[in-house]
Design a protein around this motif. Structure first.
Motif, mmCIF file in Angstrom:
data_model
loop_
_atom_site.group_PDB
_atom_site.id
_atom_site.type_symbol
_atom_site.label_atom_id
_atom_site.label_comp_id
_atom_site.label_asym_id
_atom_site.label_seq_id
_atom_site.Cartn_x
_atom_site.Cartn_y
_atom_site.Cartn_z
ATOM 1 N N LYS A 118 -36.224 -2.034 40.245
ATOM 2 C CA LYS A 118 -35.525 -0.768 40.002
ATOM 3 C C LYS A 118 -34.323 -0.988 39.087
ATOM 4 C CE LYS A 118 -33.556 3.305 42.267
ATOM 5 N NZ LYS A 118 -32.440 3.410 41.316
ATOM 6 N N ARG A 119 -33.575 -2.063 39.307
ATOM 7 C CA ARG A 119 -32.407 -2.337 38.469
ATOM 8 C C ARG A 119 -32.817 -2.612 37.023
ATOM 9 N NH1 ARG A 119 -28.183 -6.404 41.302
ATOM 10 N NH2 ARG A 119 -27.107 -6.024 39.311
ATOM 11 N N VAL A 120 -33.906 -3.358 36.853
ATOM 12 C CA VAL A 120 -34.365 -3.666 35.501
ATOM 13 C C VAL A 120 -34.817 -2.394 34.791
ATOM 14 C CG1 VAL A 120 -36.175 -4.813 34.159
ATOM 15 C CG2 VAL A 120 -34.973 -6.065 35.971
ATOM 16 N N ILE A 146 -27.943 -5.609 29.077
ATOM 17 C CA ILE A 146 -28.822 -6.721 28.701
ATOM 18 C C ILE A 146 -28.396 -7.993 29.428
ATOM 19 C CG2 ILE A 146 -29.572 -8.196 26.795
ATOM 20 C CD1 ILE A 146 -29.208 -5.719 24.960
ATOM 21 N N ARG A 147 -27.099 -8.246 29.494
ATOM 22 C CA ARG A 147 -26.603 -9.418 30.227
ATOM 23 C C ARG A 147 -27.041 -9.361 31.691
ATOM 24 N NH1 ARG A 147 -22.561 -12.170 27.344
ATOM 25 N NH2 ARG A 147 -21.652 -10.988 25.598
ATOM 26 N N LEU A 151 -29.449 -12.025 33.744
ATOM 27 C CA LEU A 151 -28.997 -12.682 34.973
ATOM 28 C C LEU A 151 -29.963 -12.416 36.117
ATOM 29 C CD1 LEU A 151 -25.139 -12.050 34.780
ATOM 30 C CD2 LEU A 151 -26.335 -14.242 34.508
ATOM 31 N N LEU A 152 -30.536 -11.212 36.181
ATOM 32 C CA LEU A 152 -31.529 -10.917 37.208
ATOM 33 C C LEU A 152 -32.765 -11.790 37.021
ATOM 34 C CD1 LEU A 152 -31.277 -7.021 37.339
ATOM 35 C CD2 LEU A 152 -30.631 -8.613 39.166
ATOM 36 N N LEU A 153 -33.170 -12.019 35.755
ATOM 37 C CA LEU A 153 -34.285 -12.920 35.484
ATOM 38 C C LEU A 153 -33.971 -14.329 35.964
ATOM 39 C CD1 LEU A 153 -35.440 -11.998 31.852
ATOM 40 C CD2 LEU A 153 -36.367 -11.192 34.010
ATOM 41 N N ALA A 154 -32.772 -14.811 35.627
ATOM 42 C CA ALA A 154 -32.389 -16.159 36.027
ATOM 43 C C ALA A 154 -32.368 -16.301 37.544
ATOM 44 C CB ALA A 154 -31.018 -16.496 35.446
ATOM 45 N N LYS A 155 -31.841 -15.291 38.213
ATOM 46 C CA LYS A 155 -31.790 -15.325 39.673
ATOM 47 C C LYS A 155 -33.195 -15.371 40.266
ATOM 48 C CE LYS A 155 -30.262 -12.596 43.679
ATOM 49 N NZ LYS A 155 -29.628 -11.333 44.111
#
Length: 266
Positions: A118-120, A146-147, A151-155
């Protein structure tokens, strides 16, 4: 916000610029950039299937997956033959947060259902709006979003799941609108159906059926909001044969009826 489908001859962003769009293309759609681009490309697939061919090989990107193409990477991309590709794209220049991600030419990350997805999706919609409107502070708003997505991807990449559960999640994502048989999933994972069910609940926090229903409801909401599908059409598209069951689950998970949701988002 109703997306505007369009095809453009995109060349490159000027330094410090951000471009974004929402395309829904058939399998005649493709672009080849033998010298790559000077900026980065983020792509989120809403429906269908696209491909990216880079010197490292060819990768397909499916619904619910986010891809990140490195700057200056020679590539060809387009819609997989026999499919359509409904996707949101963002061109941007390198940000410090990219260093947290694996150094692949084209990185694909399945976005976990629920809060993260949902956040993405919300973030990409905000980028679409601000990059098009370009009112006060538009660039800072887009860049910060975008940042956040990076960060969500990295997490998510740092969360380790059993590889058999990762395989099961991928199989569920690819066959979401078909009949789901736990025994078939278990056979693919090399487990008994009872062992897979127990391990899935332990790692994901919900049963396989609960997870599939959540995926289907989220996808149905996307179809209604972004593709103009009626509630009945969306229910059928994601694999529900019983509309009343779909409506009950939708109201429980989203908080409103499918009809009201579509009316509010129309």
């Amino acid at each position: 916000m109703a997306p505007q489908y369009q095809t453009v001859n995109y060349t490159a962003t000027s330094y410090g610029d951000i471009l974004s769009g929402h395309f829904n293309e058939d399998d005649t759609y493709s672009h080849s950039r033998p010298k790559g681009m000077g900026d980065w490309l983020m792509v989120y697939t809403i429906e269908g299937e696209g491909y990216f061919h880079t010197p490292e090989g060819c990768k397909h990107i499916h619904a619910g997956e986010l891809g990140l193409l490195r700057a200056d990477t020679p590539h060809e991309y387009g819609t997989v033959k026999g499919s359509r590709w409904n996707f949101i794209w963002v061109h941007f220049h390198k940000l410090m947060e990219i260093s947290y991600l694996p150094q692949e030419e084209f990185l694909i990350v399945p976005i976990a259902e629920g809060y993260t997805q949902k956040r993405v999706i919300d973030g990409l919609e905000h980028i679409l709006y601000h990059a098009r409107e370009r009112s006060d502070y538009w660039y800072a708003l887009c860049e910060n979003t975008i940042r956040e997505i990076i960060l969500l991807l990295a997490k998510q990449l740092h969360r380790k799941h059993d590889p058999r559960i990762i395989l099961t999640l991928q199989n569920l994502s690819h066959s979401m609108n078909n009949e789901i048989r736990i025994q078939d999933l278990a056979d693919a994972a090399g487990l008994s159906s009872s062992r897979l069910s127990h391990l899935f609940k332990e790692e994901i926090g919900e049963s396989i059926i609960e997870h599939v229903n959540r995926m289907r409801i989220k996808q149905a909401a996307i179809y209604m909001e972004h593709m103009g599908r009626t509630a009945t059409e969306a229910a059928h598209d994601v694999g529900f044969n019983n509309y009343n069951h779909f409506a009950h689950l939708f109201r429980r998970m989203v908080g409103v009826s499918p009809a009201k949701f579509r009316k509010d988002k129309g």
